[in-house]
Design a protein around this motif. Structure first.
Motif, PDB file in Angstrom:
ATOM      1  N   ASP A 181      -7.071 -12.936  24.042  1.00 25.94           N
ATOM      2  CA  ASP A 181      -5.898 -13.483  24.742  1.00 25.94           C
ATOM      3  C   ASP A 181      -6.321 -14.014  26.105  1.00 25.94           C
ATOM      4  OD1 ASP A 181      -4.331 -12.623  22.682  1.00 25.94           O
ATOM      5  OD2 ASP A 181      -3.469 -10.913  23.755  1.00 25.94           O
ATOM      6  N   LEU A 182      -5.667 -15.086  26.532  1.00 22.59           N
ATOM      7  CA  LEU A 182      -5.879 -15.598  27.889  1.00 22.59           C
ATOM      8  C   LEU A 182      -4.573 -15.423  28.649  1.00 22.59           C
ATOM      9  CD1 LEU A 182      -7.788 -17.508  25.913  1.00 22.59           C
ATOM     10  CD2 LEU A 182      -8.318 -18.533  28.109  1.00 22.59           C
ATOM     11  N   LEU A 183      -4.663 -14.700  29.756  1.00 23.03           N
ATOM     12  CA  LEU A 183      -3.449 -14.323  30.486  1.00 23.03           C
ATOM     13  C   LEU A 183      -3.499 -14.806  31.927  1.00 23.03           C
ATOM     14  CD1 LEU A 183      -3.367 -10.505  29.563  1.00 23.03           C
ATOM     15  CD2 LEU A 183      -2.514 -12.387  28.175  1.00 23.03           C
ATOM     16  N   CYS A 184      -2.306 -14.983  32.529  1.00 24.87           N
ATOM     17  CA  CYS A 184      -2.292 -15.192  33.982  1.00 24.87           C
ATOM     18  C   CYS A 184      -2.457 -13.824  34.630  1.00 24.87           C
ATOM     19  CB  CYS A 184      -0.997 -15.715  34.539  1.00 24.87           C
ATOM     20  SG  CYS A 184       0.203 -16.459  33.606  1.00 24.87           S
ATOM     21  N   THR A 185      -2.635 -13.838  35.940  1.00 22.33           N
ATOM     22  CA  THR A 185      -2.906 -12.559  36.609  1.00 22.33           C
ATOM     23  C   THR A 185      -1.746 -11.575  36.456  1.00 22.33           C
ATOM     24  OG1 THR A 185      -2.297 -13.766  38.570  1.00 22.33           O
ATOM     25  CG2 THR A 185      -4.612 -13.232  38.344  1.00 22.33           C
ATOM     26  N   ASP A 186      -0.522 -12.094  36.242  1.00 19.84           N
ATOM     27  CA  ASP A 186       0.616 -11.165  36.074  1.00 19.84           C
ATOM     28  C   ASP A 186       0.736 -10.675  34.626  1.00 19.84           C
ATOM     29  OD1 ASP A 186       1.714 -13.235  34.628  1.00 19.84           O
ATOM     30  OD2 ASP A 186       3.289 -13.703  36.059  1.00 19.84           O
ATOM     31  N   GLY A 187      -0.209 -11.049  33.775  1.00 16.65           N
ATOM     32  CA  GLY A 187      -0.236 -10.508  32.423  1.00 16.65           C
ATOM     33  C   GLY A 187       0.474 -11.352  31.378  1.00 16.65           C
ATOM     34  N   ARG A 188       1.088 -12.458  31.780  1.00 16.66           N
ATOM     35  CA  ARG A 188       1.742 -13.291  30.765  1.00 16.66           C
ATOM     36  C   ARG A 188       0.701 -14.144  30.039  1.00 16.66           C
ATOM     37  NH1 ARG A 188       5.792 -16.767  33.337  1.00 16.66           N
ATOM     38  NH2 ARG A 188       4.366 -16.622  35.091  1.00 16.66           N
ATOM     39  N   LYS A 189       0.939 -14.354  28.755  1.00 18.46           N
ATOM     40  CA  LYS A 189      -0.073 -15.012  27.916  1.00 18.46           C
ATOM     41  C   LYS A 189       0.042 -16.536  27.971  1.00 18.46           C
ATOM     42  CE  LYS A 189      -1.670 -14.632  23.108  1.00 18.46           C
ATOM     43  NZ  LYS A 189      -1.798 -13.660  22.018  1.00 18.46           N
ATOM     44  N   VAL A 190      -1.101 -17.187  28.209  1.00 22.73           N
ATOM     45  CA  VAL A 190      -1.125 -18.652  28.263  1.00 22.73           C
ATOM     46  C   VAL A 190      -1.709 -19.212  26.978  1.00 22.73           C
ATOM     47  CG1 VAL A 190      -1.984 -20.662  29.562  1.00 22.73           C
ATOM     48  CG2 VAL A 190      -1.550 -18.530  30.753  1.00 22.73           C
ATOM     49  N   ALA A 191      -2.662 -18.484  26.396  1.00 28.67           N
ATOM     50  CA  ALA A 191      -3.347 -19.011  25.210  1.00 28.67           C
ATOM     51  C   ALA A 191      -3.873 -17.867  24.358  1.00 28.67           C
ATOM     52  CB  ALA A 191      -4.510 -19.917  25.641  1.00 28.67           C
ATOM     53  N   VAL A 213      -2.480 -23.165  22.990  1.00 31.23           N
ATOM     54  CA  VAL A 213      -2.262 -23.124  24.441  1.00 31.23           C
ATOM     55  C   VAL A 213      -0.817 -23.542  24.731  1.00 31.23           C
ATOM     56  CG1 VAL A 213      -3.065 -23.959  26.697  1.00 31.23           C
ATOM     57  CG2 VAL A 213      -4.668 -23.891  24.768  1.00 31.23           C
ATOM     58  N   ASN A 214      -0.112 -22.716  25.502  1.00 32.00           N
ATOM     59  CA  ASN A 214       1.243 -23.102  25.932  1.00 32.00           C
ATOM     60  C   ASN A 214       1.083 -24.112  27.060  1.00 32.00           C
ATOM     61  OD1 ASN A 214       2.198 -20.999  24.269  1.00 32.00           O
ATOM     62  ND2 ASN A 214       2.030 -19.528  25.954  1.00 32.00           N
ATOM     63  N   VAL A 215       1.554 -25.320  26.855  1.00 34.80           N
ATOM     64  CA  VAL A 215       1.384 -26.328  27.909  1.00 34.80           C
ATOM     65  C   VAL A 215       2.730 -26.670  28.558  1.00 34.80           C
ATOM     66  CG1 VAL A 215       0.463 -28.605  28.509  1.00 34.80           C
ATOM     67  CG2 VAL A 215      -0.620 -27.269  26.687  1.00 34.80           C
ATOM     68  N   ARG A 223       6.903 -12.817  28.500  1.00 36.24           N
ATOM     69  CA  ARG A 223       5.544 -12.412  28.124  1.00 36.24           C
ATOM     70  C   ARG A 223       4.559 -13.570  28.031  1.00 36.24           C
ATOM     71  NH1 ARG A 223       6.160  -9.148  22.959  1.00 36.24           N
ATOM     72  NH2 ARG A 223       3.999  -8.686  23.374  1.00 36.24           N
ATOM     73  N   SER A 224       5.063 -14.800  28.159  1.00 33.04           N
ATOM     74  CA  SER A 224       4.118 -15.919  28.095  1.00 33.04           C
ATOM     75  C   SER A 224       4.334 -16.880  29.254  1.00 33.04           C
ATOM     76  CB  SER A 224       4.212 -16.621  26.738  1.00 33.04           C
ATOM     77  OG  SER A 224       5.534 -16.943  26.426  1.00 33.04           O
ATOM     78  N   ALA A 225       3.299 -17.673  29.523  1.00 35.56           N
ATOM     79  CA  ALA A 225       3.348 -18.627  30.635  1.00 35.56           C
ATOM     80  C   ALA A 225       2.789 -19.951  30.139  1.00 35.56           C
ATOM     81  CB  ALA A 225       2.508 -18.113  31.796  1.00 35.56           C
ATOM     82  N   SER A 226       3.084 -21.036  30.849  1.00 29.54           N
ATOM     83  CA  SER A 226       2.611 -22.350  30.410  1.00 29.54           C
ATOM     84  C   SER A 226       1.681 -22.980  31.447  1.00 29.54           C
ATOM     85  CB  SER A 226       3.803 -23.277  30.172  1.00 29.54           C
ATOM     86  OG  SER A 226       4.401 -23.576  31.415  1.00 29.54           O
ATOM     87  N   VAL A 227       0.849 -23.893  30.979  1.00 29.08           N
ATOM     88  CA  VAL A 227      -0.067 -24.621  31.874  1.00 29.08           C
ATOM     89  C   VAL A 227       0.736 -25.382  32.932  1.00 29.08           C
ATOM     90  CG1 VAL A 227      -1.691 -26.566  31.943  1.00 29.08           C
ATOM     91  CG2 VAL A 227      -1.927 -24.809  30.181  1.00 29.08           C
ATOM     92  N   ASP A 228       1.836 -25.999  32.523  1.00 32.91           N
ATOM     93  CA  ASP A 228       2.629 -26.793  33.478  1.00 32.91           C
ATOM     94  C   ASP A 228       3.146 -25.946  34.643  1.00 32.91           C
ATOM     95  OD1 ASP A 228       2.193 -29.004  32.003  1.00 32.91           O
ATOM     96  OD2 ASP A 228       4.263 -29.319  31.357  1.00 32.91           O
TER      97      ASP A 228
END
Ligand code: BTN
Length: 323
Positions: A181-191, A213-215, A223-228
């Motif tokens: 999993d690829l996450l942002c620092t707050d733990g939400r998943k980007v990819a 990848v969530n763009v 629980r998830s985050a996007s590139v944008d």
């Protein structure tokens, strides 16, 4: 679409991109070595792919705008590496992993890629659904590594690092949650990464490395985050696709040359789990290990310090224990 017409459409596009004024059908016909009728057919095919192309009497054809999609015609010119032998897709499909697997079974060479901006039956790890709304990057790469099956166990980590490098190149810095999993620092998943493959005994026939990848949007806001989100602007999907593919090619080649050991320290540095209390379970939910994450070893195993010693974990689903 045949390879030749793909190449010709790329030439038409690059001629259209090279000027703000129009390009005449005659000039394009000469450049391609085809008739003006054939040029018109290529223009029509490009329009069907979503390119807005104006045709004006006396001025010729003019590109008004290109589609925001990871079409091979958009992604290919942005790739820095020559690893990708063949690019397919670019719009919507069931699952790019299924498409790439069909191509692999048909003998497609290493470096064949299927791309999509939306999937209707996207698959995640452990039989889960991978929600794949429009505006994502869904990519599956055919790999045929010349190693024995056990050595390929680390490939999800190698591919995950490659995706992280690709996102780094765009300015999106992620953490890695073992195994994929690829996450942002707050733990939400980007990819996320999903590898599937076929081997005969110790011989690998093919592996499909799938990446989502969530763009544009994050399917689950909590629980998830996007590139944008990182940018506050829309990053063209083709740019994200090319960066991620180049990243994968880079780590995959390095792994082929030197194995996983050179990646262990970097994986450790980027590890979201480092030092955290975790519970690792198998696909059926049975406990594999519980304790604090003590690192990643040179074989890519997650080291969990339990009450009765350090356990190297080869596979499993990791959840953080908040107790
Ligand atoms: C996970 O986190 O569970 C892995 C998700 C991997 C999803 C990708 S999207 C492209 C490829 N096609 C699929 O159906 N799945 C993978």
């Amino acid at each position: 679409m045949t390879r030749r017409s793909d190449d010709r459409r790329a030439i038409v596009l690059s001629a259209l991109r090279g000027t703000r004024a129009g390009v005449s059908g005659e000039v394009l016909a000469t450049e391609l070595g085809v008739s003006r009728v054939a040029v018109r057919k290529h223009i029509e095919a490009l329009r069907e792919l979503g390119y807005e192309i104006e045709a004006r009497a006396g001025e010729g054809y003019r590109l008004v705008c290109a589609p925001d999609a990871p079409l091979p015609l958009e992604v290919r010119p942005l790739l820095a590496t020559g690893f990708f032998a063949r690019l397919e897709g670019g719009r919507v499909t069931g699952s790019t992993n299924d498409d790439a697997r069909t191509l692999a079974l048909d003998g497609a060479p290493e470096g064949t890629v299927v791309l999509a901006a939306e999937q209707t039956t996207g698959r995640g790890r452990l039989g889960r659904e991978w929600t794949s709304p429009p505006g994502g990057i869904y990519a599956s790469v055919v790999l045929r590594p010349a190693v024995e099956t056990p050595e390929a166990i680390v490939l999800p980590l190698v591919v995950g690092l490659g995706v992280a490098h690709g996102l780094d190149a765009l300015g999106v810095h992620t953490k890695l949650k073992w195994p994929n999993d690829l996450l942002c620092t707050d733990g939400r998943k980007v990819a996320g990464v999903l590898l599937e493959g076929l081997s005969e005994g110790w011989l690998i026939n093919w592996i499909v490395a799938g990446v989502g990848v969530n763009v544009r949007s994050a399917p689950d806001a909590d629980r998830s985050a996007s590139v944008d989100e990182f940018f506050g602007r829309r990053v063209p999907l083709a740019e994200v696709a090319a960066a991620v593919l180049d990243g994968i090619a880079g780590t995959y080649r390095r792994w082929q040359a030197a194995g996983f050991a050179p990646f262990a320290a970097e994986y450790e540095r980027r590890s979201y789990l480092a030092g955290r209390p975790v519970r690792v379970s198998d696909a059926a939910g049975r406990l594999v290990a519980q304790g604090d994450v003590a690192g990643i070893d040179a074989l890519g195993r997650l080291l969990v310090a339990t009450g009765s010693g350090t356990v190297p974990v080869v596979a499993g689903d990791v959840t953080l224990r908040e107790d």
